[in-house]
Design an enzyme around this catalytic site. Structure first.
Site, PDB file in Angstrom:
ATOM      1  N   LYS A 201       0.829  -1.209   0.000  1.00 48.74           N
ATOM      2  CA  LYS A 201       0.000   0.000   0.000  1.00 48.74           C
ATOM      3  C   LYS A 201       0.865   1.262   0.000  1.00 48.74           C
ATOM      4  O   LYS A 201       0.598   2.203  -0.744  1.00 48.74           O
ATOM      5  CB  LYS A 201      -0.904   0.025   1.237  1.00 48.74           C
ATOM      6  CG  LYS A 201      -2.108  -0.869   1.113  1.00 48.74           C
ATOM      7  CD  LYS A 201      -3.088  -0.585   2.240  1.00 48.74           C
ATOM      8  CE  LYS A 201      -4.130  -1.684   2.321  1.00 48.74           C
ATOM      9  NZ  LYS A 201      -5.191  -1.366   3.263  1.00 48.74           N
TER      10      LYS A 201
ATOM     11  N   GLY B 167      -3.691  -2.928   9.313  1.00 50.62           N
ATOM     12  CA  GLY B 167      -5.087  -3.202   9.647  1.00 50.62           C
ATOM     13  C   GLY B 167      -5.595  -2.383  10.813  1.00 50.62           C
ATOM     14  O   GLY B 167      -6.434  -2.830  11.584  1.00 50.62           O
TER      15      GLY B 167
ATOM     16  N   GLU C 267      -0.414  10.836  10.070  1.00 54.53           N
ATOM     17  CA  GLU C 267      -1.277  10.960   8.906  1.00 54.53           C
ATOM     18  C   GLU C 267      -2.463  11.825   9.297  1.00 54.53           C
ATOM     19  O   GLU C 267      -2.992  11.690  10.412  1.00 54.53           O
ATOM     20  CB  GLU C 267      -1.751   9.575   8.473  1.00 54.53           C
ATOM     21  CG  GLU C 267      -2.162   9.485   7.030  1.00 54.53           C
ATOM     22  CD  GLU C 267      -2.436   8.040   6.624  1.00 54.53           C
ATOM     23  OE1 GLU C 267      -1.519   7.387   6.075  1.00 54.53           O
ATOM     24  OE2 GLU C 267      -3.555   7.566   6.863  1.00 54.53           O
ATOM     25  N   LYS C 268      -2.896  12.685   8.409  1.00 59.19           N
ATOM     26  CA  LYS C 268      -4.040  13.534   8.716  1.00 59.19           C
ATOM     27  C   LYS C 268      -5.281  12.662   8.890  1.00 59.19           C
ATOM     28  O   LYS C 268      -5.520  11.736   8.132  1.00 59.19           O
ATOM     29  CB  LYS C 268      -4.275  14.546   7.589  1.00 59.19           C
ATOM     30  CG  LYS C 268      -5.305  15.587   7.974  1.00 59.19           C
ATOM     31  CD  LYS C 268      -5.256  16.780   7.026  1.00 59.19           C
ATOM     32  CE  LYS C 268      -6.399  17.738   7.296  1.00 59.19           C
ATOM     33  NZ  LYS C 268      -6.351  18.313   8.648  1.00 59.19           N
TER      34      LYS C 268
ATOM     35  N   LYS D  11     -18.316  -2.977   2.989  1.00 55.18           N
ATOM     36  CA  LYS D  11     -19.279  -2.334   2.096  1.00 55.18           C
ATOM     37  C   LYS D  11     -20.586  -3.120   2.087  1.00 55.18           C
ATOM     38  O   LYS D  11     -20.569  -4.352   2.057  1.00 55.18           O
ATOM     39  CB  LYS D  11     -18.721  -2.296   0.670  1.00 55.18           C
ATOM     40  CG  LYS D  11     -17.433  -1.492   0.534  1.00 55.18           C
ATOM     41  CD  LYS D  11     -16.813  -1.704  -0.835  1.00 55.18           C
ATOM     42  CE  LYS D  11     -15.458  -1.023  -0.930  1.00 55.18           C
ATOM     43  NZ  LYS D  11     -14.753  -1.376  -2.184  1.00 55.18           N
TER      44      LYS D  11
ATOM     45  N   ARG E 212      -8.080  -6.464  -9.098  1.00 54.88           N
ATOM     46  CA  ARG E 212      -8.918  -7.642  -9.338  1.00 54.88           C
ATOM     47  C   ARG E 212     -10.285  -7.177  -9.808  1.00 54.88           C
ATOM     48  O   ARG E 212     -10.564  -5.981  -9.805  1.00 54.88           O
ATOM     49  CB  ARG E 212      -9.098  -8.420  -8.023  1.00 54.88           C
ATOM     50  CG  ARG E 212      -9.713  -7.536  -6.959  1.00 54.88           C
ATOM     51  CD  ARG E 212     -10.208  -8.268  -5.743  1.00 54.88           C
ATOM     52  NE  ARG E 212     -10.972  -7.380  -4.893  1.00 54.88           N
ATOM     53  CZ  ARG E 212     -10.471  -6.592  -3.947  1.00 54.88           C
ATOM     54  NH1 ARG E 212      -9.187  -6.599  -3.712  1.00 54.88           N
ATOM     55  NH2 ARG E 212     -11.248  -5.808  -3.246  1.00 54.88           N
TER      56      ARG E 212
ATOM     57  N   VAL F 262     -16.389  -7.065  -6.236  1.00 56.70           N
ATOM     58  CA  VAL F 262     -17.764  -7.490  -5.983  1.00 56.70           C
ATOM     59  C   VAL F 262     -18.741  -6.528  -6.660  1.00 56.70           C
ATOM     60  O   VAL F 262     -19.711  -6.936  -7.292  1.00 56.70           O
ATOM     61  CB  VAL F 262     -18.032  -7.538  -4.462  1.00 56.70           C
ATOM     62  CG1 VAL F 262     -19.500  -7.838  -4.177  1.00 56.70           C
ATOM     63  CG2 VAL F 262     -17.140  -8.569  -3.782  1.00 56.70           C
TER      64      VAL F 262
END
Lengths: 173, 459
Positions: free
Chosen positions: B116, B164, B200-201, B237, B292, B295
């Site tokens: 990432k 994570g 990080e903001k 999601k 990829r 969904v």
């Protein structure tokens, strides 16, 4: 992977050895016939030196074991006669099957004995006998593509079955 | 072009891929675990092959089993679907080593975009804005305070070795920052053996917006617009829609065009999704690439008429894209509802068991992607996604109205599902106005929706 030739045991009559056999038929054959009758085997083969005897019973006359008893793609759902009577050696992986030299009809095996291997990208995974017994059917050929769980050989529990079979035979006879 | 595809996945996506293959005149073999031997994908397939037991690690996640299955069944390509091995560069490399086509980005591309942090650097270098943060690791407290002033509060303190969301702390003031630094350092040292921290903001009330791209191996790329995936529950999601109700047309075009341009320049290939956080001012920050099929891809298919899975197979086969951005026309509004086997009243616990009765909805603009059938026994081994209801309408209001009808028609009996939860969300003011953020459900509390669900059931 569903249309694999199931239960095809190469056994053509013209291969049957004849030389040197006559001398043994008097004692060997009757014993083998008795053995076949007392078991639930469909076929029995004995090898010694460069000759062999193979006996096959008319399966329709006695047991109604479903020939080609693997069902559908999985083969692992095969129920019925074969499941009730004995156990089935199944493929531990998807790949190409190589039988061990000892995997033959009528061969006596112990639980855990290697019956062959599955080649998975060049790595062999053992196929083992699930139980003690006699190999009653070989269901896959050398080099055949097999899937996970596919039935490769039927193993009949000979000892345990002898008594009940004898009883059956007596009733039937 | 590939000719025979091994589908190395399960559930609704296996069927989706099977249909794409058939539509293209390709043969397909469905690889399945023992637990999925009776699945609809296996029943629909001309050929299927069992690759292992129920346990994913020995079936869908076993690279050797999947590749062996492709070889023994005579396939020349593998479609990994989503999840499982879909973004595993080692698997893609193995696939190629056996002269099979991996339907997805090449192993090199997957590797380049695997981390990432690395991906953010690559795309920031191509002009995509990323979440502001400290330059490198914090040397000491003074350095931290200095960087914090530059970035601005509130801030997240993140351990370099973490992942994570583990070991993160929020600081709203310099004082909170100083207190948190000491704790964070010792926690990071204990947990990861490395106490490097960075800042990080912290972006509040953000939306999750992603851009679908198609890029061939020759540097030609198009986007199929954005999808808004802000209706989430605990970062999962639940509903996705397009266009995003939160951004104006100018931002929309700028976001999508900058995304595909940066992805092409950074060397990305095949089908992919660039994820962004969008704040209330419409500022967007790149987070990551999903390399990829996703969904929620049907949402973009409904607007564009493009079969994204077919395009993925074509591009992976080495074909040129063959059209430009002006050939991609987006029409109307689409919403996708993820239908999960979960008990909304028992903290959304995943469910397994027999689906006694299944009736799909129908009508104009209604699409159901599912592996359900009446009598299907949902196995307990895999994720709880039963299918997706995708609804298209000429505008958002029309799509919402059709969604209400479709969710009333949809019947799944014998097992608990989140269908009532979806019906409740469709009555929520925040959702209807489009002014929600990713914390909507968690902040309002599932309880508020559950009350709505209960009331509805009693009515």
């Amino acid at each position: 992977m569903s249309d694999d030739p199931v239960g095809q045991v190469p056994a053509s009559a013209d291969e049957e050895p004849r030389n040197g056999l006559e001398a043994l038929t008097d004692e060997v054959l009757p014993a083998l016939i008795a053995r076949l009758r007392a078991s639930r085997l469909g076929e029995l083969e004995v090898r010694s030196g460069d000759w062999r005897i193979r006996l096959r019973r008319d399966v329709n006359a006695h047991h109604s074991r479903a020939v080609g008893g693997t069902t559908g793609a999985g083969g692992q759902t095969g129920t019925g006669a074969a499941e009730l009577l004995g156990s089935v050696a199944r493929s531990p992986a998807v790949g190409y099957f190589t039988p061990s030299p000892d995997l033959a009809l009528g061969a006596s095996v112990q639980a855990g004995d290697p019956l062959g291997s599955i080649d998975v990208l060049g790595i062999a995974q053992d196929v083992t006998a699930p139980d003690n017994g006699i190999v009653s059917r070989v269901l896959a050929e050398d080099g055949q593509a097999v899937e996970y769980g596919q039935a490769l050989a039927d193993i009949d529990p000979l000892e345990a079955d002898l008594e009940t079979d004898a009883a059956d035979a007596a009733v039937a006879g | 072009m590939v000719s025979r595809v091994l589908i190395a996945n399960r559930g609704e996506i296996a069927i989706r891929i099977l249909r794409a293959c058939r539509g293209m005149g390709l043969e397909a073999v469905v690889a399945h675990s023992e637990a999925d031997a009776g699945s609809r994908a296996v029943r629909m397939a001309d050929e299927s092959i069992c690759i292992g037991p129920a346990e994913s690690a020995r079936s869908y996640l076993s690279a050797a089993s999947v590749i062996s299955a492709a070889l023994v069944s005579g396939c020349d390509a593998i479609h990994p679907g989503y999840g499982f091995l879909s973004e595993d560069d080692g698997f893609a490399e193995m696939t190629r080593a056996h002269d099979l086509t991996f339907i997805g980005p090449s192993a090199e591309v997957l590797e380049r975009f695997a981390s990432k942090a690395g991906t953010r650097e690559l795309l920031a270098a191509q002009g995509l804005p990323v979440v502001p943060g400290s330059h490198g690791m914090l040397r000491d407290d003074a350095h931290a305070l200095e960087e914090a002033e530059r970035v601005g509060y509130p801030l997240l303190i993140k351990p370099s070795a973490g992942g994570g969301g583990k070991g993160m702390r929020l600081a709203r003031t310099p004082r909170e920052l100083q207190q948190a630094l000491t704790v964070c350092r010792s926690e990071a040292r204990a947990a990861f053996g490395d106490d490097s921290l960075y800042l990080e903001k912290w972006l509040e009330q953000t939306r999750h917006v992603e851009v679908q791209v198609l890029i061939d191996n020759y540097g030609n790329g198009v986007h199929i617009g954005e999808r808004d995936c802000s209706v989430q529950r605990r970062h999962q999601k639940i509903i996705e829609e397009a266009p995003s109700p939160a951004i104006g047309d100018a931002t929309r075009v700028q976001l999508a065009e900058s995304a595909v341009k940066a992805a092409v320049a950074a060397g990305y290939q095949n089908v992919g999704t660039l994820e962004f956080l969008v704040d209330r001012e419409g500022q967007h920050y790149f987070i990551e690439i999903n390399a990829r099929i996703q969904v929620e891809h049907p949402v973009s298919e409904m607007l564009s008429g493009i079969d994204i899975v077919a395009e993925q197979i074509r591009l992976a086969s080495g074909e040129e894209l063959g059209y430009g951005q002006d050939a991609v026309r987006l029409r109307g509004h689409a919403i996708e509802f993820r239908i999960n086997a979960e008990d909304v009243r028992a903290d959304f616990q995943p469910q397994a068991g027999m689906v006694e009765h299944y009736v799909p909805p129908g009508g104009a603009g209604i699409r159901m992607e599912t592996h359900l059938y009446s009598g299907y026994d949902v196995p307990p081994y895999y994720d709880s996604l039963l299918g997706k209801l995708i609804v298209w309408g000429p505008d958002r209001e029309a799509a919402v109205a059709r969604s209400r009808v479709a969710l009333q028609e949809l019947v799944v009996e014998g097992i608990e599902t989140n269908i009532p939860f979806h019906r409740a969300i469709l009555e929520d003011e925040s959702f209807l106005s489009g002014g929600f953020d990713t914390n909507l459900l968690d902040r309002k509390g599932a309880a508020a929706f559950l009350r709505a669900v209960t009331t509805e059931d009693q009515a």
